[in-house]
Motif scaffolding. Structure first.
Motif, PDB file in Angstrom:
ATOM      1  N   ASP A  89       0.879  -1.343   0.072  1.00 32.79           N
ATOM      2  CA  ASP A  89       0.008  -0.110   0.038  1.00 32.79           C
ATOM      3  C   ASP A  89       0.958   1.234  -0.102  1.00 32.79           C
ATOM      4  O   ASP A  89       0.222   2.329  -0.465  1.00 32.79           O
ATOM      5  N   GLU A  90       1.873   1.122   0.589  1.00 30.95           N
ATOM      6  CA  GLU A  90       2.925   2.366   0.568  1.00 30.95           C
ATOM      7  C   GLU A  90       3.726   2.569  -0.692  1.00 30.95           C
ATOM      8  O   GLU A  90       4.808   3.292  -0.523  1.00 30.95           O
ATOM      9  N   GLY A  91       3.602   1.534  -1.283  1.00 29.84           N
ATOM     10  CA  GLY A  91       4.635   1.660  -2.530  1.00 29.84           C
ATOM     11  C   GLY A  91       5.911   0.969  -2.514  1.00 29.84           C
ATOM     12  O   GLY A  91       6.875   1.306  -3.104  1.00 29.84           O
ATOM     13  N   ARG A  92       5.974   0.210  -1.328  1.00 31.44           N
ATOM     14  CA  ARG A  92       7.126  -0.589  -0.868  1.00 31.44           C
ATOM     15  C   ARG A  92       7.373  -1.801  -1.844  1.00 31.44           C
ATOM     16  O   ARG A  92       6.284  -2.528  -1.923  1.00 31.44           O
ATOM     17  N   SER A 103       4.416 -13.174   2.373  1.00 27.48           N
ATOM     18  CA  SER A 103       5.614 -12.189   1.863  1.00 27.48           C
ATOM     19  C   SER A 103       6.754 -12.951   2.430  1.00 27.48           C
ATOM     20  O   SER A 103       7.046 -13.389   3.290  1.00 27.48           O
ATOM     21  N   ALA A 104       7.625 -12.458   1.313  1.00 26.10           N
ATOM     22  CA  ALA A 104       9.101 -12.952   1.856  1.00 26.10           C
ATOM     23  C   ALA A 104      10.160 -12.030   2.040  1.00 26.10           C
ATOM     24  O   ALA A 104      11.367 -11.818   1.675  1.00 26.10           O
ATOM     25  N   GLY A 105       9.502 -10.772   2.349  1.00 23.59           N
ATOM     26  CA  GLY A 105      10.136  -9.447   2.944  1.00 23.59           C
ATOM     27  C   GLY A 105      10.170  -8.221   1.675  1.00 23.59           C
ATOM     28  O   GLY A 105      10.016  -8.631   0.899  1.00 23.59           O
ATOM     29  N   ILE A 106      10.457  -7.261   2.481  1.00 24.77           N
ATOM     30  CA  ILE A 106      10.432  -5.940   1.893  1.00 24.77           C
ATOM     31  C   ILE A 106      11.712  -5.541   0.999  1.00 24.77           C
ATOM     32  O   ILE A 106      12.552  -5.554   1.921  1.00 24.77           O
ATOM     33  N   ILE A 107      11.765  -5.020  -0.179  1.00 26.59           N
ATOM     34  CA  ILE A 107      13.061  -5.097  -0.416  1.00 26.59           C
ATOM     35  C   ILE A 107      13.557  -3.615  -1.061  1.00 26.59           C
ATOM     36  O   ILE A 107      14.310  -3.401  -1.777  1.00 26.59           O
ATOM     37  N   SER A 108      12.312  -2.634  -0.967  1.00 28.98           N
ATOM     38  CA  SER A 108      12.655  -1.329  -1.358  1.00 28.98           C
ATOM     39  C   SER A 108      12.061  -0.405  -0.396  1.00 28.98           C
ATOM     40  O   SER A 108      11.237  -0.626   0.542  1.00 28.98           O
ATOM     41  N   PRO A 109      12.623   0.921  -0.244  1.00 29.91           N
ATOM     42  CA  PRO A 109      11.778   1.961   0.591  1.00 29.91           C
ATOM     43  C   PRO A 109      10.579   2.334  -0.140  1.00 29.91           C
ATOM     44  O   PRO A 109      10.289   2.049  -1.315  1.00 29.91           O
ATOM     45  N   PRO A 110       9.803   2.979   0.785  1.00 27.11           N
ATOM     46  CA  PRO A 110       8.239   3.438   0.091  1.00 27.11           C
ATOM     47  C   PRO A 110       8.758   4.422  -0.993  1.00 27.11           C
ATOM     48  O   PRO A 110       9.441   5.340  -1.071  1.00 27.11           O
ATOM     49  N   PRO A 112       6.045   6.626  -3.484  1.00 27.22           N
ATOM     50  CA  PRO A 112       4.682   6.948  -3.652  1.00 27.22           C
ATOM     51  C   PRO A 112       4.242   6.650  -5.133  1.00 27.22           C
ATOM     52  O   PRO A 112       2.945   6.347  -5.154  1.00 27.22           O
ATOM     53  N   LYS A 113       5.002   6.628  -5.926  1.00 26.33           N
ATOM     54  CA  LYS A 113       4.596   6.571  -7.490  1.00 26.33           C
ATOM     55  C   LYS A 113       3.740   4.860  -7.501  1.00 26.33           C
ATOM     56  O   LYS A 113       3.089   4.719  -8.399  1.00 26.33           O
ATOM     57  N   TYR A 114       4.399   4.072  -6.582  1.00 28.53           N
ATOM     58  CA  TYR A 114       4.004   2.841  -6.865  1.00 28.53           C
ATOM     59  C   TYR A 114       2.832   2.503  -5.851  1.00 28.53           C
ATOM     60  O   TYR A 114       2.279   1.424  -5.624  1.00 28.53           O
ATOM     61  N   ALA A 115       2.583   3.310  -4.993  1.00 30.35           N
ATOM     62  CA  ALA A 115       1.505   3.239  -3.958  1.00 30.35           C
ATOM     63  C   ALA A 115       0.061   3.043  -4.500  1.00 30.35           C
ATOM     64  O   ALA A 115      -0.271   3.459  -5.411  1.00 30.35           O
ATOM     65  N   LYS A 116      -0.704   1.875  -3.785  1.00 28.95           N
ATOM     66  CA  LYS A 116      -1.931   1.970  -4.210  1.00 28.95           C
ATOM     67  C   LYS A 116      -2.723   2.951  -4.117  1.00 28.95           C
ATOM     68  O   LYS A 116      -2.803   3.446  -2.686  1.00 28.95           O
ATOM     69  N   LYS A 117      -3.618   3.398  -4.885  1.00 28.71           N
ATOM     70  CA  LYS A 117      -4.605   4.709  -4.686  1.00 28.71           C
ATOM     71  C   LYS A 117      -5.782   4.044  -4.187  1.00 28.71           C
ATOM     72  O   LYS A 117      -6.491   2.986  -4.716  1.00 28.71           O
ATOM     73  N   ALA A 118      -6.117   4.687  -3.141  1.00 27.63           N
ATOM     74  CA  ALA A 118      -7.547   4.396  -2.490  1.00 27.63           C
ATOM     75  C   ALA A 118      -8.674   4.493  -3.253  1.00 27.63           C
ATOM     76  O   ALA A 118      -8.786   5.619  -4.142  1.00 27.63           O
TER      77      ALA A 118
END
Ligand SMILES: [Zn+2]
Length: 118
Positions: A89-92, A103-110, A112-118
């Motif tokens: 949701d935060e674009g990570r 999930s197998a782990g988050i591999i990038s910082p958030p 915004p460009k990729y965040a899901k829009k509500a």
């Protein structure tokens, strides 16, 4: 393929093929090969004074294996699976198991460009 240092993998081909998971110690040759704990062991002959063997002699070390001979191991599925990428949701960027969606782990910082829009 999408394997990182510290991942658990199952070796599917070669002398050490089995269904038990092993830890990836190192990714080498730009991701083409892996050094996997306890897999593809070989003896390296060393002289006296080597930090791991002050007496000299033979050291058992792991040699790299091709990444195509392993599969990612999912703890939830308790077996080898394929891995995918998705954004949360935060674009990570996150890796996940394609079988159980865990999930197998988050591999990038958030991002915004990729965040899901509500
Ligand atoms: Zn899974």
């Amino acid at each position: 393929m999408r394997i990182k240092k510290g991942d658990q993998v199952v070796v599917t081909a070669g002398d050490d093929a089995s269904s038990t998971p092993h830890k990836v110690l190192q990714v080498v040759e730009g991701g083409k090969r892996l050094v996997v704990e306890g897999v593809n062991r070989a003896y390296r002959h060393v002289k006296r004074g080597h930090p791991k063997s002050p007496q000299g002699g033979r050291l058992s070390i792991e040699m790299p294996i091709a990444i195509s001979n392993v599969q990612f191991y999912c703890e939830k599925c308790n077996g080898p699976t394929r891995i995918g990428y998705r954004y949360d949701d935060e674009g990570r960027k996150e890796r996940f198991c394609r079988k159980c969606q865990a999930s197998a782990g988050i591999i990038s910082p958030p991002r915004p460009k990729y965040a899901k829009k509500a």
